[in-house]
Enzyme design. Structure first.
Site, mmCIF file in Angstrom:
data_model
loop_
_atom_site.group_PDB
_atom_site.id
_atom_site.type_symbol
_atom_site.label_atom_id
_atom_site.label_comp_id
_atom_site.label_asym_id
_atom_site.label_seq_id
_atom_site.Cartn_x
_atom_site.Cartn_y
_atom_site.Cartn_z
ATOM 1 N N GLU A 188 -7.762 -5.156 6.511
ATOM 2 C CA GLU A 188 -7.755 -4.829 5.107
ATOM 3 C C GLU A 188 -6.663 -5.655 4.341
ATOM 4 O O GLU A 188 -6.838 -6.162 3.279
ATOM 5 C CB GLU A 188 -7.460 -3.382 4.578
ATOM 6 C CG GLU A 188 -8.623 -2.533 5.474
ATOM 7 C CD GLU A 188 -8.214 -1.134 5.700
ATOM 8 O OE1 GLU A 188 -7.405 -1.124 6.718
ATOM 9 O OE2 GLU A 188 -8.870 -0.207 5.324
ATOM 10 N N ARG B 125 -2.993 -2.386 -2.905
ATOM 11 C CA ARG B 125 -4.014 -1.558 -2.353
ATOM 12 C C ARG B 125 -4.249 -0.414 -3.126
ATOM 13 O O ARG B 125 -3.279 0.382 -3.240
ATOM 14 C CB ARG B 125 -4.019 -1.185 -1.018
ATOM 15 C CG ARG B 125 -5.263 -0.594 -0.546
ATOM 16 C CD ARG B 125 -5.194 0.023 0.871
ATOM 17 N NE ARG B 125 -6.414 0.819 1.046
ATOM 18 C CZ ARG B 125 -6.763 0.901 2.580
ATOM 19 N NH1 ARG B 125 -5.963 0.617 3.253
ATOM 20 N NH2 ARG B 125 -7.959 1.554 2.641
ATOM 21 N N ARG C 185 -9.015 16.469 7.950
ATOM 22 C CA ARG C 185 -10.044 16.866 6.961
ATOM 23 C C ARG C 185 -11.532 17.104 7.352
ATOM 24 O O ARG C 185 -11.819 16.708 8.586
ATOM 25 C CB ARG C 185 -10.244 15.624 6.115
ATOM 26 C CG ARG C 185 -9.227 15.286 5.287
ATOM 27 C CD ARG C 185 -9.268 13.822 4.451
ATOM 28 N NE ARG C 185 -8.358 12.918 5.087
ATOM 29 C CZ ARG C 185 -8.891 11.557 4.625
ATOM 30 N NH1 ARG C 185 -9.440 11.385 3.943
ATOM 31 N NH2 ARG C 185 -7.639 10.625 5.254
ATOM 32 N N HIS D 182 -12.316 3.556 1.684
ATOM 33 C CA HIS D 182 -12.322 2.412 2.708
ATOM 34 C C HIS D 182 -13.253 1.266 2.422
ATOM 35 O O HIS D 182 -13.638 0.716 3.498
ATOM 36 C CB HIS D 182 -12.870 3.235 4.177
ATOM 37 C CG HIS D 182 -12.053 4.179 4.571
ATOM 38 N ND1 HIS D 182 -12.592 5.355 5.320
ATOM 39 C CD2 HIS D 182 -10.908 4.371 4.727
ATOM 40 C CE1 HIS D 182 -11.713 6.085 5.761
ATOM 41 N NE2 HIS D 182 -10.446 5.504 5.415
ATOM 42 N N ASN E 140 0.657 -1.276 -0.049
ATOM 43 C CA ASN E 140 0.052 0.077 -0.032
ATOM 44 C C ASN E 140 0.953 1.184 -0.107
ATOM 45 O O ASN E 140 1.409 1.595 1.005
ATOM 46 C CB ASN E 140 -0.889 -0.190 1.262
ATOM 47 C CG ASN E 140 -1.723 1.106 1.479
ATOM 48 O OD1 ASN E 140 -1.709 1.970 0.439
ATOM 49 N ND2 ASN E 140 -2.661 1.398 2.434
#
Ligand code: ADP
Length: 416
Positions: A403, A105, A257, A196, A24
């Site tokens: 994940e 990913r 964010r 996600h 990733n």
């Protein structure tokens, strides 16, 4: 004699232990792990963090042994990857086994990908064409893919792309369309894609075990709360809405964010405060969320929680806004469940660990009949999973996300 025998056993294990590398690559971090192709065991995992190429911090764990390295003289992501592959992976693989496949990913698949795929020239073009939607992710994924091809040419047809957006491709038009001129969607692909998805799909699968129901019959709301946060409404096992949008900026309050805001704030900052678009982007992505609301204390929920009970503190304010907005989404998504919500699921660093955020959020959605068991809420954290509500209530489940495992399984499914 015994030594020779053991050596031979080692060689046989090495030759038969096919491994999958999960990679990733991001703009400020690289995560990597190695799984067994057959046993699905995680043999190695590590993370590289770099705020500049002159300050690169690598931590990894192999068969339980923790290791760490700090580098201060690299010049590019390629050089970091060279180090990770040559100095860490190649070395550890000598003991672990043979690399058989790789799973990358990919944060944004644009409109092209509804499931994981074996990477070929078309897939590379698709990932490239979604760069404008994920400029901090997709370019770095492509660098990672090319580096692995260069270092391991035998993996050319054994490299799989697993997309965070794929799980959300089931959301209906009424949810993915923005109320903007239609040609912006038709011509430029401006719509909700979500993010996600790998995590939401993992906790959906895990929920079947807690609820003893098949995936296809589950109606659940999944909250992935970490530095980035998103929530998904899943009806009959398919995602029907999600809070992140064209990019991972929309939706819930996050570490730095902003999530949902009035788009006119952009015009106000530009026209009245003379800010440049670059400045505005920086505020929305790097200086807002928990960090902004807390007056710059921290983006890290743990730091902010410490002062929550001082009701006049900026930490109190930040956590309240976080939970208030999360509860509004839970309320809205409960409407999409066609009268039957089977469970609410928490995952991600905050969802898995924050007893406070879980409690405050559930207090705000009493109408859904969540009755929190305080003892269970306090004890289910730090990697534990379980139901944190009483038996008479609609279940709230905490599930640590995984994940990498989803990616490894997709690699196996495509290559076996
Ligand atoms: P990312 O989105 O980067 O993968 P994570 O899922 O690791 O992020 O979540 C990071 C967040 O989880 C941080 O805000 C951190 O404070 C929070 N977190 C981790 N452990 C705890 C804890 N024990 N209590 C509260 N928050 C926690």
């Amino acid at each position: 004699m015994l030594f020779n025998y053991l050596q031979w056993l080692g060689v046989i294990f090495f030759m038969s232990n096919k491994l999958i590398l999960i990679l990733n690559c991001g703009s400020s971090s690289i995560k990597f792990s190695v799984f067994g192709f057959v046993d699905m065991k995680k043999y190695l995992f590590g993370v590289v963090e770099f705020f500049s190429f002159q300050h690169v911090h690598i931590q990894w764990q192999c068969n339980g042994a923790k290791k760490c390295k700090i580098l201060d003289s690299l010049n590019s992501l390629e050089e970091i990857l060279d180090f990770v592959i040559d100095a860490i992976l190649m070395k550890e693989l000598k003991i672990l086994g043979e690399l058989f496949a790789v799973g990358h990913r990919i944060v944004h698949g644009g409109p092209h990908f509804i499931e994981s795929v074996i990477i070929d020239a078309n897939v590379l073009r698709g990932i490239k064409s979604a760069i404008s939607f994920a400029p901090l992710h997709n370019p770095f994924h492509l660098i990672g893919i090319k580096k692995i091809f260069a270092k391991f040419p035998n993996l050319l047809h054994k490299s799989v792309a697993v997309f965070d957006t794929a799980f959300h491709q089931s959301i209906p038009e009424e949810s993915y369309l923005y109320p903007l001129p239609y040609f912006l969607y038709k011509k430029y692909g401006i719509r909700r894609y979500g993010a996600h998805g790998i995590s939401h799909s993992y906790v959906l699968q895990e929920s079947t075990k807690f609820l003893s129901k098949s995936r296809d019959s589950l109606n659940i709301i999944t909250c992935h709360l970490g530095n980035g946060s998103s929530i998904s409404a899943i009806r009959n096992g398919r995602c029907v809405d999600t809070s992140m949008g064209l990019t991972p900026l929309e939706g819930l309050v996050m570490g730095t964010r902003c999530g949902d805001i009035d788009p006119s704030i952009v015009f106000y900052l530009y026209e009245h405060l003379n800010m440049s678009l670059q400045d505005i982007k920086k505020i929305f992505t790097e200086q807002s969320g928990l960090l902004g609301l807390s007056g710059g204390i921290s983006h890290d929920c743990r730091d902010i929680e410490k002062n929550y009970f001082n009701v006049s503190s900026s930490s109190h304010r930040a956590i309240n806004v976080f939970c208030y907005r999360l509860s509004k989404y839970i309320g809205a998504y409960s409407v999409l469940m066609e009268g039957k919500l089977d469970a609410l699921v928490f995952t991600g660093g905050i969802g898995e660990n924050s007893v406070l955020i879980r409690k405050l959020t559930l207090q705000k959605v009493k109408f859904l009949n969540f009755i929190l068991d305080d003892h269970l809420n306090s004890s289910i954290r730090y990697g534990k999973s379980g139901i944190i509500t009483t038996s008479s209530s609609c279940p709230v489940i905490v599930i640590p996300t995984n994940e990498d495992l989803v990616i490894a399984k997709d690699v196996v499914n495509l290559l076996k």
